[in-house]
Motif scaffolding. Structure first.
Motif, short mmCIF file in Angstrom:
data_model
loop_
_atom_site.label_atom_id
_atom_site.label_comp_id
_atom_site.label_asym_id
_atom_site.label_seq_id
_atom_site.Cartn_x
_atom_site.Cartn_y
_atom_site.Cartn_z
N ALA A 391 0.91 -1.22 0.09
CA ALA A 391 0.10 -0.03 0.21
C ALA A 391 0.81 1.17 -0.04
O ALA A 391 0.35 2.67 0.08
N GLY A 392 2.26 1.17 0.06
CA GLY A 392 3.05 2.41 -0.11
C GLY A 392 3.04 3.02 -1.30
O GLY A 392 4.14 2.79 -2.03
N MET A 393 2.15 3.66 -2.02
CA MET A 393 1.95 4.01 -3.05
C MET A 393 2.57 5.69 -3.01
O MET A 393 2.35 6.15 -2.01
N ARG A 394 3.39 6.15 -3.81
CA ARG A 394 3.59 7.60 -4.07
C ARG A 394 2.57 8.55 -4.73
O ARG A 394 1.93 7.97 -5.46
N GLY A 395 2.78 9.68 -4.46
CA GLY A 395 1.73 10.72 -4.98
C GLY A 395 2.26 12.00 -5.41
O GLY A 395 3.34 12.22 -5.68
N VAL A 396 1.32 12.73 -4.97
CA VAL A 396 1.48 14.28 -5.11
C VAL A 396 2.55 15.02 -4.63
O VAL A 396 3.16 15.85 -5.28
N VAL A 397 2.92 14.82 -3.36
CA VAL A 397 4.01 15.49 -2.65
C VAL A 397 5.34 15.10 -3.32
O VAL A 397 5.89 15.88 -3.45
N THR A 398 5.39 13.92 -4.00
CA THR A 398 6.52 13.55 -4.52
C THR A 398 6.80 14.38 -5.79
O THR A 398 7.94 14.99 -5.72
N LEU A 399 5.97 14.74 -6.72
CA LEU A 399 6.02 15.62 -7.77
C LEU A 399 6.36 16.99 -7.07
O LEU A 399 7.23 17.81 -7.74
N ALA A 400 5.46 17.41 -6.51
CA ALA A 400 5.58 18.82 -5.91
C ALA A 400 6.91 19.19 -5.06
O ALA A 400 7.41 20.18 -5.47
N ALA A 401 7.37 18.18 -4.28
CA ALA A 401 8.70 18.35 -3.62
C ALA A 401 10.01 18.53 -4.65
O ALA A 401 10.88 19.27 -4.61
#
Length: 563
Positions: A391-401
């Motif tokens: 369930a450890g999916m990456r999302g929006v914070v990854t791209l914003a950071a």
């Protein structure tokens, strides 16, 4: 007018994706990312690039605040070991290990640059929580994943900030550790203070809509001073949300809580969906930037694929170790049950104790025994651990950071595209298979136990109703319930218009009296539910449903009284 049209299309896209997602069994964020990618490559659509500060400052504080308000504080405390390990320790370990990998494959990048990208890829997204809830996974898994997604965004950004500082100057490991501790501790203090002040202030506002409007400023008022102090504004927003969620039941009215819940749910839906849509829309601009820097998309795909695998492996190793530690701790806690039960028998009923300190000690024992029952029924074994890993999916914070990397960072465009590929790849691979994976793990079915618990709680609430109706100080000596039944029988048996009018008049007066008594019942039931929550006697899910039912009844009584 063009901006208005874009906003309307985005809102409709978010609404449509969330409406369509349950039917096609694909997470709404994944649908929005795919829609954004398709639109970005339509003829005539210019490359779209969004200032990352808009997401990091304008979007994330209210999103995290809203999620924190809904997180049960009781469950958060019980699983603090798992949540803190996943959201802080795992983020730091992932960033440091991935830093070695990126330093190895990127010749011009130093270790600080590698750690920066590792921190960018470390935080998970809350989108997994929706899937976990939909397939009926244990509530403990939902709590752990929700708590992780709340705090790991902030901890990853703190590590990223330290790595960027190390890219510019020499920073000692001790200095980084002190900065990290200060960023978390100071933010928790600031956020908790802001949450408490807002609860007290909003309790004095009679208009529910006005109180909800005031709540929109809470995450930012927590965020700004924390950032000025050098702490994490996102952690402060989360702390403010946790305090607000716990205090709202005691201090705010039912109308306030319902207004907050509906409004913030809409805000959360639009903000989160809008950010995933932007992720897809930005793909074309990212690919163009990579080509302008004389690189190809392939140079981002294969490092992203390896990084994705490394993230899974690191997460698996950490989660399995964490689960083993949690199991050992649970066994130690459960072993204390006979001693605590004996102490409870000797002390007797906590409500009957005369001494305040004795009552507090008795309630503490009750909480510990309730925690033992929780650890026994809501186990966290290796099967649950595998679900946490997947369930450890990456999302929006990854791209914003990723977009906050300094302009002179080596391979900047390539690194941002790597972050995008990892985020969208994890959403596609893990997001589309998580539901089937949870079913394949064959987790314990706790639906029957939950139903039995709800029935026990309903019986307790019913006993309070009977006590109030039989209480002469509330209902009179002849009993309100008996009078109501007798008057209804008189009304049904009467054929005389004048007598019927007299009975109706008495019935109307009796209806007002019944509403008054019903409010007394609701107040006593809510007080009992809060006490049961503080003692941990029932699961947060059952208590939340029961409290929501009381709020609905209270609002219904308010509407009847206004007519």
């Amino acid at each position: 007018m063009e901006i208005v049209g874009i906003v309307v299309v985005c809102v409709l896209a978010v609404a449509g994706a969330n409406q369509l997602a349950p039917r096609v069994r694909i997470a709404a964020p994944l649908l929005l990312v795919g829609f954004g990618v398709a639109v970005s490559y339509l003829p005539g659509v210019p490359p779209i690039s969004v200032d990352p500060e808009i997401i990091l400052i304008g979007v994330l504080p209210p999103l995290l605040y809203a999620a924190a308000v809904a997180l049960p504080a009781m469950d958060f405390k019980r699983d603090f070991q798992a949540i803190s390990g996943l959201s802080i320790v795992l983020v730091v370990i992932s960033a440091l290990l991935l830093g070695l990998f990126f330093m190895w494959i990127l010749p011009d990048a130093d270790y600080a640059t590698g750690v920066a990208l590792g921190a960018i890829l470390s935080p998970t997204d809350a989108v997994a929580t929706t899937t976990v809830k939909r397939v009926g996974a244990p509530q403990r898994l939902v709590t752990v994943l929700s708590g992780e997604s709340l705090f790991n965004d902030a901890s990853a950004l703190v590590v990223l900030r330290a790595a960027i500082a190390a890219m510019a100057t020499s920073v000692s490991l001790f200095g980084v550790a002190v900065s990290f501790a200060w960023a978390v501790v100071a933010a928790v203090v600031v956020g908790a203070a802001v949450g408490w002040v807002f609860i007290v202030a909003r309790a004095r506002i009679s208009n529910a809509a006005v109180a909800t409007a005031v709540s929109f400023t809470a995450p930012y008022i927590a965020y700004v001073p924390a950032e000025v102090m050098g702490a994490s504004g996102l952690v402060a927003a989360v702390a403010a949300g946790l305090v607000t969620g716990r205090g709202s039941v005691r201090r705010l009215t039912a109308a306030h809580r319902q207004s907050d819940q509906q409004t913030w749910r809409t805000v959360e839906l639009l903000l989160e969906g809008g950010v995933f849509l932007l992720m897809g829309l930005e793909l074309k601009a990212l690919v163009t930037d990579v080509r302008d820097s004389h690189e190809t998309v392939w140079h981002a795909v294969w490092p992203a694929a390896i990084a994705f695998v490394l993230l899974i492996v690191i997460r698996w190793a950490f989660v399995m170790t964490l689960v083993a530690g949690i199991s050992r701790r649970a066994r130690r806690v459960i072993a204390r049950e006979p001693m605590l039960a004996e102490m409870q028998d000797k002390l007797g009923d906590p409500d009957a104790a005369a001494d305040r300190m004795t009552r507090r000690f008795q309630r503490s024992i009750d909480r510990r025994l309730a925690d033992i029952e929780y650890y026994r029924t809501e186990s966290m074994g290796f099967r649950e651990g595998y679900v946490v890993v997947w369930a450890g999916m990456r999302g929006v914070v990854t791209l914003a950071a990723a977009q906050t990397l300094p302009a002179d960072t080596p391979y900047r465009s390539l690194l941002i595209l790597v972050a995008f590929v990892v985020a969208t790849g994890s959403l596609m691979i893990q997001g589309t298979t998580l539901g089937a994976f949870i079913k394949w793990m064959k987790l314990p079915d706790q639906r029957e136990a939950a139903a039995q618990e709800r029935r026990r709680l309903n019986r307790e609430m019913a006993s309070i109703s009977y006590e109030v109706l039989a209480d002469p100080s509330v209902c009179g000596t002849d009993g309100l319930l008996a009078r109501s039944v007798e008057q209804v029988r008189e009304l049904e048996a009467s054929d005389d218009d004048e007598f019927e009018g007299d009975v109706l008049d008495r019935r109307l007066r009796n209806a007002v009296e019944m509403r008054r008594v019903r409010r007394v019942i609701i107040d006593r039931q809510r007080a009992e539910l809060i006490d049961l929550r503080d003692r941990g006697a029932y699961s947060s899910e059952s208590l939340t449903v029961a409290l929501a039912r009381l709020d609905a009844e209270e609002i219904s009584l308010d509407a009847q009284g206004s007519r």
